[in-house]
Design an enzyme around this catalytic site. Sequence first.
Site, mmCIF file in Angstrom:
data_model
loop_
_atom_site.group_PDB
_atom_site.id
_atom_site.type_symbol
_atom_site.label_atom_id
_atom_site.label_comp_id
_atom_site.label_asym_id
_atom_site.label_seq_id
_atom_site.Cartn_x
_atom_site.Cartn_y
_atom_site.Cartn_z
ATOM 1 N N LYS A 112 -4.033 74.887 154.844
ATOM 2 C CA LYS A 112 -3.312 75.121 156.099
ATOM 3 C C LYS A 112 -3.187 76.609 156.413
ATOM 4 C CE LYS A 112 -0.859 70.771 156.261
ATOM 5 N NZ LYS A 112 0.330 70.025 156.627
ATOM 6 N N LYS A 195 -10.777 64.066 155.532
ATOM 7 C CA LYS A 195 -9.728 63.086 155.848
ATOM 8 C C LYS A 195 -9.391 63.151 157.332
ATOM 9 C CE LYS A 195 -5.415 65.588 155.400
ATOM 10 N NZ LYS A 195 -4.015 65.591 155.102
ATOM 11 N N LYS A 198 -4.455 65.440 161.817
ATOM 12 C CA LYS A 198 -4.156 65.924 163.168
ATOM 13 C C LYS A 198 -4.688 67.331 163.384
ATOM 14 C CE LYS A 198 0.427 67.839 162.389
ATOM 15 N NZ LYS A 198 0.693 67.509 160.988
HETATM 16 N N1 AQP Z 1 -6.202 60.563 156.431
HETATM 17 C C1 AQP Z 1 -5.175 60.082 155.749
HETATM 18 N N2 AQP Z 1 -5.333 59.031 154.919
HETATM 19 C C2 AQP Z 1 -4.291 58.526 154.221
HETATM 20 N N3 AQP Z 1 -3.036 59.016 154.310
HETATM 21 C C3 AQP Z 1 -2.826 60.056 155.128
HETATM 22 N N4 AQP Z 1 -1.712 60.762 155.449
HETATM 23 C C4 AQP Z 1 -2.040 61.719 156.336
HETATM 24 N N5 AQP Z 1 -3.349 61.675 156.622
HETATM 25 C C5 AQP Z 1 -3.868 60.646 155.882
HETATM 26 C C6 AQP Z 1 -0.383 60.480 154.911
HETATM 27 O O1 AQP Z 1 0.518 60.362 155.992
HETATM 28 C C7 AQP Z 1 1.832 60.720 155.534
HETATM 29 C C8 AQP Z 1 2.494 61.628 156.536
HETATM 30 O O2 AQP Z 1 1.835 62.874 156.484
HETATM 31 P P1 AQP Z 1 2.315 64.148 157.214
HETATM 32 O O3 AQP Z 1 3.736 64.101 157.528
HETATM 33 O O4 AQP Z 1 1.729 65.320 156.477
HETATM 34 O O5 AQP Z 1 1.598 63.909 158.562
HETATM 35 P P2 AQP Z 1 0.617 64.780 159.251
HETATM 36 O O6 AQP Z 1 1.051 66.189 159.070
HETATM 37 O O7 AQP Z 1 0.490 64.193 160.591
HETATM 38 O O8 AQP Z 1 -0.707 64.491 158.411
HETATM 39 P P3 AQP Z 1 -2.030 65.229 158.630
HETATM 40 O O9 AQP Z 1 -2.725 64.743 159.795
HETATM 41 O O10 AQP Z 1 -2.741 65.166 157.321
HETATM 42 O O11 AQP Z 1 -1.542 66.695 158.930
HETATM 43 P P4 AQP Z 1 -2.289 68.008 158.683
HETATM 44 O O12 AQP Z 1 -3.506 67.969 159.543
HETATM 45 O O13 AQP Z 1 -1.285 69.019 159.133
HETATM 46 O O14 AQP Z 1 -2.603 68.073 157.238
HETATM 47 C C9 AQP Z 1 1.651 61.367 154.170
HETATM 48 O O15 AQP Z 1 2.063 60.472 153.157
HETATM 49 C C10 AQP Z 1 0.173 61.615 154.088
HETATM 50 O O16 AQP Z 1 -0.300 61.547 152.759
#
Ligand code: AQP
Length: 332
Positions: A112, A195, A198
């Site tokens: 990040k 993965k 967002k």
């Molecule tokens: N691709 C994924 N597959 C399985 N689990 C996932 N999680 C996130 N992406 C995947 C799980 O969702 C939960 C909430 O995560 P968060 O609060 O970190 O949500 P987020 O920020 O919206 O997730 P992102 O998209 O992964 O964010 P960025 O892009 O900022 O890194 C967690 O339990 C996570 O494991």
Amino acid sequence: RPRVLSGIQPTAGSFHLGNYLGAVRQWVALQETHDAFYMVVDLHAITLPQDPAELRSNTRLAAAQLLAAGLDPERCTLFVQSHVPEHAQLAWIMNCLTGFGEASRMTQFKDKSARQGTERASVGLFTYPILQVADILLYRANEVPVGEDQRQHIELTRDLAERFNGRFGQTFTVPAPYILKETAKIYDLQDPSIKMSKSASTPKGLINLLDEPRATAKKVKSAVTDTETVIRYDTEHKPGISNLLTIYSTLTGTGITELEQKYAGKGYGALKTDLAEVMVDFVTPFRERTQQYLDDPETLDSILAKGAEKARAVAAETLSQAYDRVGFLPAK
Ligand code: AQP
């Protein structure tokens, strides 16, 4: 009943399919068997810059989506992280127990901060895994249902719980990750080597649950696969098809082998068309239910207020014990 705790960030507006299949779906199931605490982690959200009005409305939106996904406030404790000040308070103690090098090894921070430019990344982003440690330990959670990307943070939580207990006496429960193998990592539809996320996914690779169902169907139909034609689960050689099979299987409760048989001799087009329909059937009522909760903000806020009260009772007790163990003079 064993206890679970988990959280989700309110930053993106809509949850994406990875959030749902990797985490939220398990939360719904676990509220039946566990003493479950789930929160919208707004303190985590501000590790990256947020517009205040948007953060507020996204926090309600996240809670509405959790309810729409099936969380039942009679069966679990649903709350907003900033409503329970003990999270930030315990995080400070945990910050002081964590080595700088140890925190520097967190891969989520590396990813990040690299995206933001390391110089610009906030110290909050750096210490965010430690806030997560506090989130979990405050509730003495036995298990933490999350996606694979969070495994390292649960490991850190275990290390810090043991460190605190070793130094100050048995205080915290050492939690285990609860990560389902099949859905631990949902992949980007356009690049199945990364993965679904967002921040890293392209719009076409990311399924937002609140998008127009037709747009979602279109994304499924244009998912990247491979140059073969056979529908087989093989994550190494056929990551795109395997990802689609995982999504299909989880949303319908049909086994992967059964799906392979169903599509034997059929082309990728048939699989995608059917999965697009499955997705539409899933997101359409989800969107409607979310909207119903949003249309009644008083009920939503009162659910969150009750949740915060229940959460605080647990968190305050743990924090006061931790303060005592650390040697803080009680306030008279
Ligand atoms: N691709 C994924 N597959 C399985 N689990 C996932 N999680 C996130 N992406 C995947 C799980 O969702 C939960 C909430 O995560 P968060 O609060 O970190 O949500 P987020 O920020 O919206 O997730 P992102 O998209 O992964 O964010 P960025 O892009 O900022 O890194 C967690 O339990 C996570 O494991």
